[in-house]
Design an enzyme around this catalytic site. Sequence first.
Site, PDB file in Angstrom:
ATOM      1  N   SER A 165       0.855  -1.178   0.000  1.00  8.18           N
ATOM      2  CA  SER A 165       0.000   0.000   0.000  1.00  8.18           C
ATOM      3  C   SER A 165       0.899   1.238   0.000  1.00  8.18           C
ATOM      4  O   SER A 165       2.053   1.179   0.452  1.00  8.18           O
ATOM      5  CB  SER A 165      -0.889   0.013   1.255  1.00  8.18           C
ATOM      6  OG  SER A 165      -1.512   1.271   1.421  1.00  8.18           O
ATOM      7  N   TYR A 178      -2.495  -0.992  10.454  1.00  7.52           N
ATOM      8  CA  TYR A 178      -2.394  -1.283   9.019  1.00  7.52           C
ATOM      9  C   TYR A 178      -1.079  -0.737   8.468  1.00  7.52           C
ATOM     10  O   TYR A 178      -0.359  -1.430   7.740  1.00  7.52           O
ATOM     11  CB  TYR A 178      -3.582  -0.658   8.298  1.00  7.52           C
ATOM     12  CG  TYR A 178      -3.608  -0.844   6.798  1.00  7.52           C
ATOM     13  CD1 TYR A 178      -4.030  -2.047   6.243  1.00  7.52           C
ATOM     14  CD2 TYR A 178      -3.227   0.185   5.941  1.00  7.52           C
ATOM     15  CE1 TYR A 178      -4.070  -2.219   4.867  1.00  7.52           C
ATOM     16  CE2 TYR A 178      -3.260   0.019   4.568  1.00  7.52           C
ATOM     17  CZ  TYR A 178      -3.684  -1.179   4.035  1.00  7.52           C
ATOM     18  OH  TYR A 178      -3.717  -1.344   2.668  1.00  7.52           O
TER      19      TYR A 178
END
Length: 255
Positions: free
Chosen positions: A143, A156
């Site tokens: 990401s 995350y």
Amino acid sequence: MRLKHKVALVTGSSQGIGRAIAVRLAQEGADIVINDLEEDEQARLTAEQIRVLGRRVCIVAADIAQVDNCRRLVRESVERMGQLDILVNNAGIEKRAAFLDVRKEDFDRVLQVNLRGAFFLTQSFVRHLASSGRGGKIINTSSVHEELAFPHFTSYCASKGGLKMMMRSLAVELAPLGITINNIAPGAIETPINSALLRQPDQLAALLARIPLKRLGQPQDVAGAAAFLASADADYITGTTLFVDGGLLRDYHEQ
């Protein structure tokens, strides 16, 4: 077809980016192992999209948060398909919470799926390749948040930052085995995980204002990058992150 005679295992491939990657690799000639938590209707739909392309496909349900499931997933994939050549660590989850409100069980689940699962699944995949003396390709769906701060999603971010350093370390360690490993770092992609955002025009407009290309990415944008990294065209690329973000990371600013 760049991936003819190859077999790819794609985790989290019943929908979204994972489905797009599995289908694109099949279009490039690869046979596919679909993985998700369950062999449900979405997984079967992905399988049918691959089957109509004339490729072999199977579904192996497994929760990669469990180390024994990682090992079983590789073992059953090889039993059913004969070999594995490409691993796409795509499965991932996120849990929104202010830092002071993060629950241990949510933190553990995010790290277990996003980082520990990718670690031990990669280990099992590499053991399979090493036992047959073959090289291979590992691609992690990371990401932009392996680099970019994301308040209220700290667990995350930690998992994706860890995935970045895992990839860089393994690139050095696995190179003598003829195995490459790279990350793809998507930005804002139009997938089911962003369905709430798509229903909020003001928030969507604010996000698009921070993306130089002025659009959300599509799962196919990420899939094209995965097809490249899985192919011989990327044989001399390892230890790097390919950002697929419309320029978001390079022009990010707070509103």
